[in-house]
Design a protein around this motif. Structure first.
Motif, mmCIF file in Angstrom:
data_model
loop_
_atom_site.group_PDB
_atom_site.id
_atom_site.type_symbol
_atom_site.label_atom_id
_atom_site.label_comp_id
_atom_site.label_asym_id
_atom_site.label_seq_id
_atom_site.Cartn_x
_atom_site.Cartn_y
_atom_site.Cartn_z
ATOM 1 N N LYS A 5 17.644 68.607 21.241
ATOM 2 C CA LYS A 5 18.867 67.845 21.510
ATOM 3 C C LYS A 5 18.718 66.992 22.769
ATOM 4 C CE LYS A 5 23.856 68.577 21.804
ATOM 5 N NZ LYS A 5 24.925 69.573 21.792
ATOM 6 N N ALA A 8 16.203 64.139 22.065
ATOM 7 C CA ALA A 8 16.824 63.094 21.246
ATOM 8 C C ALA A 8 17.732 62.222 22.109
ATOM 9 C CB ALA A 8 17.608 63.723 20.104
ATOM 10 N N ARG A 9 18.462 62.823 23.014
ATOM 11 C CA ARG A 9 19.341 62.057 23.905
ATOM 12 C C ARG A 9 18.514 61.107 24.766
ATOM 13 N NH1 ARG A 9 21.886 65.871 27.198
ATOM 14 N NH2 ARG A 9 22.949 66.568 25.328
ATOM 15 N N SER A 14 19.168 60.513 17.059
ATOM 16 C CA SER A 14 19.817 61.772 16.727
ATOM 17 C C SER A 14 18.769 62.888 16.660
ATOM 18 C CB SER A 14 20.529 61.664 15.381
ATOM 19 O OG SER A 14 19.588 61.629 14.336
ATOM 20 N N THR A 17 16.902 62.751 13.398
ATOM 21 C CA THR A 17 15.827 61.758 13.338
ATOM 22 C C THR A 17 14.575 62.305 14.006
ATOM 23 O OG1 THR A 17 17.385 59.918 13.322
ATOM 24 C CG2 THR A 17 15.139 59.426 14.034
#
Length: 124
Positions: A5, A8-9, A14, A17
């Motif tokens: 998470k 991805a940020r 996302s 993805t």
């Protein structure tokens, strides 16, 4: 080490993805699986960003095609055609199945258009 998470940020995508990238091997981000979690080294993610895009884009929010069209006072269809035909270099960025635009590149495009109009007027 960052969890999926957080990674991805950082990449502005996302977590789903990022999971697809891992499964397909699209990019070599060297994920490490420990127990039920996947971790990424921050240096690998930053190297990916630096190799894939300008450093100026790291902190810059990207615009959707609709936002870019409003910014340029054009239609989404016009931008799609320009991208397809490479008519103007707006440097669209593909994020999964979405297209994004850098505000910096759009401003550069507008400046080029204004310069070209000025040159044509002064030459006439």
């Amino acid at each position: 080490m960052l969890i999926r998470k957080e990674a991805a940020r950082l990449l502005k995508i996302s977590p789903g993805t990022l999971a697809v990238w891992d499964c397909t091997g699209r990019y070599h981000l060297h994920p490490v699986k420990l127990a039920q979690k996947v971790y990424y080294q921050k240096r690998d993610l930053i190297c990916h960003l630096l190799l894939s895009e300008d450093m100026t884009l790291l902190d810059e929010p990207l615009l959707t095609r609709q936002e870019a069209a409003l910014f340029l006072d054009k239609t989404c269809g016009t931008l799609a055609v320009w991208d397809c035909l490479n008519r103007y270099d707006l440097s669209p960025i593909r994020v999964g199945s979405c297209i994004r635009y850098s505000r910096t590149y759009l401003i550069n495009f507008l400046n080029q258009q204004m310069e070209e109009k000025y040159v044509l007027r002064t030459a006439a």
